[in-house]
Scaffold this motif. Structure first.
Motif, PDB file in Angstrom:
ATOM      1  N   UNK A 109       0.841  -1.210   0.000  1.00  0.00           N
ATOM      2  CA  UNK A 109       0.000   0.000   0.000  1.00  0.00           C
ATOM      3  C   UNK A 109       0.869   1.250   0.000  1.00  0.00           C
ATOM      4  N   UNK A 110       1.951   1.237   0.771  1.00  0.00           N
ATOM      5  CA  UNK A 110       2.866   2.387   0.799  1.00  0.00           C
ATOM      6  C   UNK A 110       3.504   2.599  -0.573  1.00  0.00           C
ATOM      7  N   UNK A 111       3.922   1.502  -1.193  1.00  0.00           N
ATOM      8  CA  UNK A 111       4.539   1.604  -2.517  1.00  0.00           C
ATOM      9  C   UNK A 111       3.571   2.139  -3.556  1.00  0.00           C
ATOM     10  N   UNK A 112       2.317   1.666  -3.488  1.00  0.00           N
ATOM     11  CA  UNK A 112       1.293   2.154  -4.409  1.00  0.00           C
ATOM     12  C   UNK A 112       1.043   3.643  -4.179  1.00  0.00           C
ATOM     13  N   UNK A 113       0.907   4.031  -2.914  1.00  0.00           N
ATOM     14  CA  UNK A 113       0.696   5.440  -2.557  1.00  0.00           C
ATOM     15  C   UNK A 113       1.798   6.311  -3.160  1.00  0.00           C
ATOM     16  N   UNK A 114       3.019   5.883  -3.019  1.00  0.00           N
ATOM     17  CA  UNK A 114       4.163   6.658  -3.509  1.00  0.00           C
ATOM     18  C   UNK A 114       4.067   6.915  -5.014  1.00  0.00           C
ATOM     19  N   UNK A 115       3.703   5.869  -5.776  1.00  0.00           N
ATOM     20  CA  UNK A 115       3.608   6.017  -7.233  1.00  0.00           C
ATOM     21  C   UNK A 115       2.428   6.916  -7.613  1.00  0.00           C
ATOM     22  N   UNK A 116       1.267   6.689  -6.992  1.00  0.00           N
ATOM     23  CA  UNK A 116       0.095   7.512  -7.301  1.00  0.00           C
ATOM     24  C   UNK A 116       0.361   8.978  -6.961  1.00  0.00           C
ATOM     25  N   UNK A 117       1.013   9.221  -5.837  1.00  0.00           N
ATOM     26  CA  UNK A 117       1.322  10.591  -5.418  1.00  0.00           C
ATOM     27  C   UNK A 117       2.269  11.262  -6.414  1.00  0.00           C
ATOM     28  N   UNK A 118       3.224  10.498  -6.903  1.00  0.00           N
ATOM     29  CA  UNK A 118       4.188  11.032  -7.881  1.00  0.00           C
ATOM     30  C   UNK A 118       3.472  11.490  -9.155  1.00  0.00           C
ATOM     31  N   UNK A 119       2.579  10.662  -9.678  1.00  0.00           N
ATOM     32  CA  UNK A 119       1.871  11.035 -10.909  1.00  0.00           C
ATOM     33  C   UNK A 119       0.849  12.137 -10.655  1.00  0.00           C
ATOM     34  N   UNK A 120       0.279  12.142  -9.475  1.00  0.00           N
ATOM     35  CA  UNK A 120      -0.670  13.194  -9.100  1.00  0.00           C
ATOM     36  C   UNK A 120       0.022  14.560  -9.080  1.00  0.00           C
ATOM     37  N   UNK A 121       1.196  14.616  -8.467  1.00  0.00           N
ATOM     38  CA  UNK A 121       1.920  15.883  -8.341  1.00  0.00           C
ATOM     39  C   UNK A 121       2.586  16.305  -9.653  1.00  0.00           C
ATOM     40  N   UNK A 122       3.174  15.343 -10.340  1.00  0.00           N
ATOM     41  CA  UNK A 122       3.950  15.652 -11.545  1.00  0.00           C
ATOM     42  C   UNK A 122       3.072  15.966 -12.750  1.00  0.00           C
ATOM     43  N   UNK A 123       1.920  15.264 -12.857  1.00  0.00           N
ATOM     44  CA  UNK A 123       1.103  15.406 -14.064  1.00  0.00           C
ATOM     45  C   UNK A 123      -0.314  15.906 -13.777  1.00  0.00           C
ATOM     46  N   UNK A 124      -0.569  16.295 -12.541  1.00  0.00           N
ATOM     47  CA  UNK A 124      -1.887  16.804 -12.159  1.00  0.00           C
ATOM     48  C   UNK A 124      -2.989  15.783 -12.427  1.00  0.00           C
ATOM     49  N   UNK A 125      -2.689  14.509 -12.173  1.00  0.00           N
ATOM     50  CA  UNK A 125      -3.665  13.443 -12.376  1.00  0.00           C
ATOM     51  C   UNK A 125      -4.487  13.212 -11.115  1.00  0.00           C
ATOM     52  N   UNK A 126      -5.720  12.753 -11.311  1.00  0.00           N
ATOM     53  CA  UNK A 126      -6.598  12.418 -10.189  1.00  0.00           C
ATOM     54  C   UNK A 126      -6.887  10.912 -10.227  1.00  0.00           C
ATOM     55  N   UNK A 127      -6.752  10.257  -9.086  1.00  0.00           N
ATOM     56  CA  UNK A 127      -7.003   8.826  -8.997  1.00  0.00           C
ATOM     57  C   UNK A 127      -8.193   8.566  -8.081  1.00  0.00           C
ATOM     58  N   UNK A 128      -9.090   7.676  -8.545  1.00  0.00           N
ATOM     59  CA  UNK A 128     -10.279   7.314  -7.768  1.00  0.00           C
ATOM     60  C   UNK A 128     -10.331   5.793  -7.662  1.00  0.00           C
ATOM     61  N   UNK A 129     -10.118   5.295  -6.446  1.00  0.00           N
ATOM     62  CA  UNK A 129     -10.037   3.854  -6.201  1.00  0.00           C
ATOM     63  C   UNK A 129     -11.317   3.334  -5.562  1.00  0.00           C
ATOM     64  N   UNK A 130     -11.619   2.087  -5.844  1.00  0.00           N
ATOM     65  CA  UNK A 130     -12.605   1.358  -5.055  1.00  0.00           C
ATOM     66  C   UNK A 130     -12.008   0.009  -4.692  1.00  0.00           C
ATOM     67  N   UNK A 131     -12.565  -0.628  -3.688  1.00  0.00           N
ATOM     68  CA  UNK A 131     -11.949  -1.839  -3.144  1.00  0.00           C
ATOM     69  C   UNK A 131     -12.317  -3.101  -3.929  1.00  0.00           C
ATOM     70  N   UNK A 132     -11.390  -4.078  -3.887  1.00  0.00           N
ATOM     71  CA  UNK A 132     -11.640  -5.399  -4.444  1.00  0.00           C
ATOM     72  C   UNK A 132     -11.484  -6.447  -3.358  1.00  0.00           C
ATOM     73  N   UNK A 133     -11.640  -7.697  -3.704  1.00  0.00           N
ATOM     74  CA  UNK A 133     -11.568  -8.761  -2.696  1.00  0.00           C
ATOM     75  C   UNK A 133     -10.145  -9.032  -2.204  1.00  0.00           C
ATOM     76  N   UNK A 134      -9.146  -8.395  -2.854  1.00  0.00           N
ATOM     77  CA  UNK A 134      -7.760  -8.499  -2.366  1.00  0.00           C
ATOM     78  C   UNK A 134      -7.344  -7.262  -1.580  1.00  0.00           C
TER      79      UNK A 134
END
Length: 594
Positions: A109-134
Motif C-alpha cells: 500500500x505504501x509503494x502504491x501510494x508513492x507512485x500515485x502521489x508522484x503522478x498526481x503531483x507531476x502530471x496533475x492526475x486524479x485517482x479514484x479507487x474502489x476496493x476489491x476482494x484483495x
C-alpha cells in the motif's frame, strides 16, 4: 467569399467546441501491485540482489505465479508503463476498480501510494479507487504471509507477520506482510477517492444524505470518517462500506461502489474476529442479500444525477452481467457448476436490480478478462464493461470518452511493450537451476524467459496456467485423455460422423492440436475479440466449420456430445458484444464497433 469564410469559421468553432466537451477517463483494474523495491518498517530485509541491476528485489517465484490467475512481479513494470501511456494521452482522471494491491499488505500500500502521489503531483492526475476482494481480503486486519518469495539460493522462503508452527524453516517476520483491513487501507490511500479533496466539486457516501442537498467540503470530511461508514451485514456484525460518489470534473459523477460483502461465518463468534468472515469474491450476488442499502443509495444518486444533468459513470470490482458471453449454462453442462469460476457469475437479478436503479454504464474487474455485456428492456439499457488486468492475458486498460450523456466511446489499450519487463529474468534462471536439482519439483517451461515483449510474456503465462492448473482442475480427466492425441483433422472427421455431407479438404486441419483448441478457448475467454490477434486466421475459419458441424451432429456418443458443447462455448466466447473499440448509444440502446 465572406460567406465561405464565415461558414469555415463556424465549422471550426463547432469542431473545437465538440472536442472541448469530450471528457476522457482511464480505467485500470486488477493491478495487484506488489512493491518489488519496497521495504519493511520493522525488518531490514530488502530482498535478494538481482545480478542484472545490482538492486535488492522482493519477488515471488516463477513457479507460484505460473499456478496463479495473475502474475505477482512483472505487473509492477506494467503499472508504470500504463500510467506513462495515460500521461502521453493527456488523460487526467484514472479510476481503479479494485484489487489495486497484492493482498492489502502495508508495504505494498505504501509503494502504491508513492507512485500515485508522484503522478498526481507531476502530471496533475486524479485517482479514484474502489476496493476489491484483495484489498481488503477481509474487513479487519489479519495476520498473514506468503511462503513463495524467491530466496538468494533460488529456493522459495516465507515472509510472515506472526510465527506459526507449520512454517517453512527459512523465513522472516514483519507486521507489514499482514493483510490490512478497511481502516488501514483508508488511512493509507484516503487521498485517492476514499476521502473528499478540495478540488472535487462534490463528494458523498451512502451514509450521509445531507451532502446531496447542501454540499460543503468540511461536511464531506466529517462524513468520510471511518466510524461513519459502517453498516450491519448481519445482526450484531458491523463492517465498513467505502462506497462514494464524486464529481471530479464539472457535470461528471463517478459512482465508486464498494462491492465487497463480508458475511460472518459464525453468528455466535466475536464480531471483531477477522477470521470469522467469508471472502467477498462472489461479488454482487451477496450485495442483493446482505448489502441492500447500496441499492437504495444507487437509486437516490442516479435520480439526483438526472435532476442535476450529471453524467453518471459507475464502477466497482465485480461484474453486473454474465462475463462468459452467455455461455455459462453450457460451461456448467460440460464442466460442472463448481468449475471455470462459475460461482462468480452474477445472477440475472443483479443486472435487473441495478438497471432499474438507474445505472447505464458500469466498469468492473475481478475476472481478469476483456469483455462487454449488455442487458436491454423496454425502459432500461445497462452496459457492463470488463476491464482486463495488467497482471494477466490480455494486459490492457480501458479509455472512456464521454461525447455526450447518450453517446460514449470505449477503447482498449493493450500493453504490448513494457520497459524492464524482463528485468527479473536472471533471478528466475537461478530458480530454475535450483528446481533442476530436484526433478520432482520442476514443472514450468523455461522458454517463458525467451519472451520478447510483455504481451508475449502474458500469453505464455496463460499457456502455462492452462497446462498446470486449468486442465487438471477444471476438465473431466477422461475427456482430456481422449482428446490429447487428436489434431484438427481428427476433430473434423469426428464432426462429420453421422452427417450426410461432402467432407471438405482436411489436410490443413492437421496443423493444430486438441491442446491448441483448449488454449484458444481460454484466449477467447480472457481476451474476447482481441484473442484473434493470437490465433492464426486459417484456424479461426476452421473453427467456424467445426462449430457448424458439431451443432448439426446428432450423435449420442459421450465424447462427441462433449465436443459439441465445447464448440458451442467457443462460438459464444468468440462472438460476443464489441469489446475492443466501440461506441455505446444509450438513446438507441445499441453498441457498435468503431
Amino acid at each position: 467569399m465572406k460567406k465561405q469564410i464565415s461558414f469555415i469559421l463556424i465549422l471550426l468553432f463547432s469542431i473545437l467546441n465538440a472536442q472541448q466537451k469530450e471528457i476522457k477517463l482511464a480505467f485500470l483494474s486488477d493491478i495487484h501491485f506488489q512493491d518489488l523495491y519496497g521495504n519493511f518498517s520493522d525488518n531490514d530485509f530488502k530482498g535478494i540482489i538481482n545480478p542484472k541491476t545490482g538492486k535488492a528485489t522482493i519477488l515471488r517465484t516463477m513457479e507460484s505465479q505460473l499456478h496463479s490467475t495473475r502474475i505477482f512481479n512483472e505487473n509492477y513494470f506494467a503499472f508504470i508503463a500504463a500510467l506513462d501511456d495515460i500521461v502521453s494521452k493527456n488523460i487526467k482522471i484514472v479510476a481503479m476498480p479494485g484489487d489495486f494491491s497484492d493482498d492489502g499488505q502495508a508495504y505494498n500500500l505504501r509503494g502504491l501510494h508513492k507512485i500515485l502521489e508522484e503522478y498526481k503531483c507531476k502530471y496533475n492526475m486524479k485517482f479514484y479507487l474502489t476496493t476489491g476482494n484483495h484489498d481488503p481480503v477481509g474487513p479487519f486486519r489479519k495476520d498473514a504471509g506468503k511462503d513463495d518469495f524467491l530466496g538468494e539460493n533460488g529456493k522459495p522462503f516465507g515472509i510472515y507477520s506472526k510465527e506459526k508452527i507449520d512454517e517453512k524453516p527459512s523465513k522472516i517476520y514483519t507486521k507489514d506482510i499482514a493483510e490490512s483491513g478497511y481502516l488501514e487501507i483508508l488511512n493509507e490511500l484516503k487521498d485517492f477517492g476514499f476521502y473528499p479533496q478540495k478540488d472535487d466539486l462534490f463528494w458523498s457516501t451512502p451514509f450521509n444524505k445531507n451532502l446531496i442537498s447542501s454540499y460543503s467540503f468540511d461536511d464531506a470530511l466529517v462524513a468520510a470518517d471511518y466510524t461513519k461508514r459502517m453498516y450491519e451485514v448481519e445482526k450484531g456484525f458491523s463492517v465498513p462500506d467505502l462506497s462514494y460518489v464524486v464529481e471530479p470534473i464539472k457535470d461528471v459523477w463517478l459512482l465508486a461502489i464498494d462491492g465487497n460483502t463480508y458475511i460472518p461465518k459464525n453468528l455466535k463468534e466475536n464480531s471483531s474476529n477477522p477470521s470469522n468472515y467469508k471472502g467477498a469474491s462472489i461479488g454482487y450476488n451477496n450485495v442483493l442479500t446482505n448489502k441492500k442499502h447500496l441499492i437504495e443509495w444507487v437509486k437516490n444518486i442516479t435520480a439526483e444525477a438526472k435532476k442535476r444533468s450529471k453524467t453518471l459513470i459507475a464502477f466497482t470490482h465485480y461484474p453486473m452481467i454474465d462475463f462468459n458471453d452467455d455461455a455459462s449454462s453450457e460451461i456448467e453442462k460440460l464442466l460442472g457448476d463448481k468449475k471455470w469460476q462459475l460461482e462468480r457469475v452474477p445472477q440475472e437479478e443483479v443486472a435487473k436490480v441495478f438497471s432499474e436503479a438507474g445505472i447505464k454504464i458500469h466498469f468492473a474487474g475481478h475476472m481478469h478478462i476483456n469483455d462487454t455485456g449488455s442487458r436491454k428492456t423496454e425502459n432500461d439499457f445497462l452496459v457492463n464493461i470488463q476491464v482486463p488486468s495488467l497482471a494477466a492475458y490480455i494486459p490492457a486498460y480501458k479509455i472512456l470518452t464521454i461525447k455526450s450523456a447518450d453517446k460514449m466511446e470505449i477503447e482498449t489499450q493493450i500493453l504490448d511493450d513494457v520497459p524492464r519487463f524482463d528485468e527479473l529474468f536472471p533471478l528466475y534462471e537461478k530458480e530454475f537451476l535450483a528446481l533442476q536439482k530436484d526433478s520432482n519439483k520442476l514443472s514450468w517451461n523455461k522458454d517463458i524467459l525467451k519472451t520478447k515483449s510483455y504481451r508475449e510474456l502474458m500469453l505464455f503465462h496463460l499457456k502455462e496456467l492452462v497446462r498446470l492448473r486449468m486442465i487438471p482442475n477444471d476438465w473431466p480427466k477422461d475427456f482430456i485423455e481422449k482428446g490429447q492425441n487428436l489434431n484438427g483433422e481428427d476433430l473434423l472427421l469426428l464432426g462429420y460422423k453421422g452427417i450426410n455431407r461432402k467432407i471438405i479438404q482436411s489436410k490443413n486441419f492437421k496443423k493444430w492440436t486438441f491442446d491448441d483448441l483448449i488454449l484458444d478457448l481460454y484466449k477467447f475467454q480472457s481476451a474476447d475479440e482481441l484473442a484473434k490477434r493470437d490465433i492464426p486466421r486459417e484456424r479461426l475459419e476452421q473453427y467456424k466449420v467445426l462449430v457448424e458441424l458439431f451443432a448439426e451432429n446428432q450423435s449420442k456418443d459421450q465424447f462427441i456430445l462433449q465436443l459439441k458443447m465445447l464448440f458451442k462455448i467457443l462460438s459464444h466466447l468468440s462472438n460476443g458484444e464489441p469489446s475492443n473499440h466501440f461506441e455505446i448509444d444509450f438513446k438507441e440502446k445499441r453498441i457498435k464497433n468503431i
